[in-house]
Design an enzyme around this catalytic site. Structure first.
Site, mmCIF file in Angstrom:
data_model
loop_
_atom_site.group_PDB
_atom_site.id
_atom_site.type_symbol
_atom_site.label_atom_id
_atom_site.label_comp_id
_atom_site.label_asym_id
_atom_site.label_seq_id
_atom_site.Cartn_x
_atom_site.Cartn_y
_atom_site.Cartn_z
ATOM 1 C CE LYS A 76 -4.144 -1.810 -0.068
ATOM 2 N NZ LYS A 76 -5.261 -1.593 0.818
ATOM 3 C CG ASP A 121 -10.119 -3.285 6.131
ATOM 4 O OD1 ASP A 121 -10.925 -3.305 7.073
ATOM 5 O OD2 ASP A 121 -10.447 -3.490 4.952
#
Length: 410
Positions: A76, A121
Site C-alpha cells: 500500500k 482496514d
C-alpha cells in the site's frame, strides 16, 4: 469455492482500459515514488521457492516479497502516495508543483491548509498518513470496529488523526465521505463508487510498480502461467492484471483472484456478472481483504481479465503464513502477514483438490507467481498465528542469506 469467469478475455488489451490504467502511467508513478525516502531503492525480492514448488507439484513458484518495500510494511506504500500526489497536482495546477519534489517535502508550508481523509482496514491508511506527513498536509483516518488497536497505533504514529466508527469497512467508507462533505476535506480512498473514480484509479496505477519489477527481473527460462492475487475491493488485482495484460496481450497468464470466504464480494461479482456485495460477516483474520463491496472501477478490469475467483478459509491463510515463515533448505523464510499469504493459501487448496487444479490448468509444468503483499503489520497477531515473532523469522532469513549469499532474485 471456485468459479470461472465466463467473461474473461484474451483479446488485445482494450483501448478503453488503457485510457484508465497503462504501463506508461505506471512507469511515471514509479519514477515519482523513487524520490520518497519511505520507499526502499531498487526492486523488492522475487524469490524462487524450489522446495515449495516440489511440495505443491508445480514447476516453479515465484514469490514477490512486498513486505520489504517500505518501513510501512506493505504494498500500500505504492498506492496512496501516488493518489495523494496526483490529487494535489489537480487541486493546485497554478502552482506548477514538481511531483518528485512533493515526496521530498518541498511544499510543506503551501500544503498545510489541505486535509485528506480515508477509511481503511490498516495498510492504506498508514500509507496515506505517512505520505501526507511527508508532503505537509493534514490526514484523518476512519477505522471500523474490527481494526485492531495495534494497527490504529501504527497509523497514528504516522501523524494521522483517528476517527472510530461502529460496523464494518463499508460503514467507515460512508463516514469518511460524510466527514469530507461536511468539512471540505478530500477523500483519498482505494475503492471507487458512483462519481468517484479518479483517486482509486491513481491508487491502482501505483501498484503497477510491482508488475513492472516482475517483468524486468523475471529470468527468461519460461513464462509465468498462473498468477494468484489477493481480492479485497479488487484494486491490487486490477493494477497487476492491467499491466500484465497490456504487456503480454493474448499470451497473458491465467489470473486467479483469492479472497476470504466471509468477504466474498469479488466471487459474488463473478457469479452475478456485476459489482456485488459479500454474503458473509466480512470479519476475517485477513484484515486487508475483509471488504464487503467490490470497487466498480476495479471490476471493469477483473470482469474481462480475471479467469477464476475463489475463496479460502482463515485457517488456510494461517497455514500459508506458517509455510512461508518456515522456508526450507532451498527456500528463504518470508514474513507474510495474514493478507499477504492469501495467494499461497489459494494455491495450496487448489493443489489439494486435483479436479480443481486441473480446471484451473495447474500441473507439473506450471510456473506460478504469488505476491506477498504485507509483512507483520500487526506484530502481535502475527506472532500469535505463526508461533514465532517477526524478529525470529527475519533472523532465520538472515542466516539463510548468509549461507546462500543472497535470496534467489534475478
Amino acid at each position: 469455492m471456485l468459479v470461472a469467469n465466463r467473461h474473461a478475455s484474451r483479446e488485445p488489451y482494450p483501448q478503453a482500459l488503457r485510457d484508465i490504467l497503462s504501463i506508461e502511467r505506471a512507469q511515471e508513478s514509479r519514477r515519482w515514488l523513487a524520490n520518497w525516502d519511505l520507499i526502499h531503492p531498487g526492486p523488492t525480492p522475487l524469490c524462487s521457492m524450489k522446495d515449495l514448488s516440489a511440495q505443491l507439484g508445480v514447476q516453479r513458484i515465484w514469490v514477490k516479497d512486498e513486505s520489504v518495500r517500505s518501513p510501512l510494511g506493505s504494498f500500500k506504500a505504492l498506492g496512496a502516495p501516488i493518489a495523494l500526489a496526483r490529487l494535489i497536482l489537480r487541486l493546485r495546477p497554478e502552482a506548477e508543483l514538481n511531483p518528485r519534489s512533493l515526496f521530498a517535502g518541498a511544499y510543506r508550508t503551501a500544503l498545510a491548509d489541505l486535509t485528506v481523509i480515508s477509511a481503511t482496514d490498516g495498510n492504506h491508511g498508514r500509507g496515506l498518513a505517512a505520505a501526507a506527513r511527508t508532503v505537509g498536509c493534514r490526514c484523518v483516518i476512519v477505522l471500523h470496529a474490527n481494526v485492531s488497536v495495534e494497527r490504529e497505533d501504527a497509523i497514528r504514529s504516522c501523524g494521522a488523526q483517528i476517527v472510530r466508527v461502529k460496523g464494518d469497512y463499508d460503514e467507515s467508507v460512508g463516514e469518511a465521505a460524510r466527514l469530507a462533505q461536511v468539512n471540505g476535506w478530500h477523500v483519498v480512498s482505494d475503492t471507487s463508487y458512483e462519481g468517484y473514480e479518479d483517486i482509486p484509479r491513481d491508487v491502482m496505477q501505483g501498484y503497477g510498480t510491482i508488475a513492472a519489477e516482475i517483468a524486468e527481473t523475471l529470468p527468461s527460462d519460461g513464462p509465468i502461467t498462473h498468477v494468484l492475487l489477493q481480492g479485497g475491493v479488487g484494486g491490487l488485482a486490477a493494477g497487476i492484471v492491467s499491466y500484465m495484460w497490456e504487456l503480454h496481450e493474448a499470451a497473458r497468464p491465467t489470473f486467479v483472484v483469492v479472497e476470504p470466504e466471509q468477504a466474498d464480494c469479488l466471487y459474488q461479482s463473478a457469479l452475478q456478472g456485476r459489482p456485488a456485495r459479500a454474503t458473509g460477516s466480512v470479519d476475517s483474520v485477513m484484515a486487508g481483504l475483509a471488504c464487503g463491496e467490490t470497487s466498480p472501477l476495479a471490476w471493469k478490469f477483473l470482469q474481462c481479465a480475471a479467469d477464476w475467483f475463489m475463496t479460502v478459509k482463515d485457517e488456510d491463510a494461517v497455514e500459508a503464513m506458517r509455510s512461508l515463515a518456515q522456508g526450507g533448505p532451498a527456500d528463504p523464510p518470508i514474513v507474510a502477514g495474514e493478507s499477504g499469504a492469501a495467494g499461497l493459501a489459494g494455491l495450496i487448496q487448489l493443489q489439494r483438490r486435483p479436479a480443481l487444479a486441473e480446471r484451473v490448468g495447474l500441473g507439473p509444468g506450471s510456473t506460478v507467481l504469488l505476491i506477498n503483499t504485507e509483512g507483520a503489520t500487526a506484530p502481535s497477531v502475527y506472532a500469535q498465528l505463526v508461533g514465532e515473532t517477526e524478529a525470529q523469522v527475519l533472523l532465520r532469513q538472515r542466516r539463510f542469506l548468509d549461507q546462500s549469499r543472497s535470496i534467489p532474485t534475478f
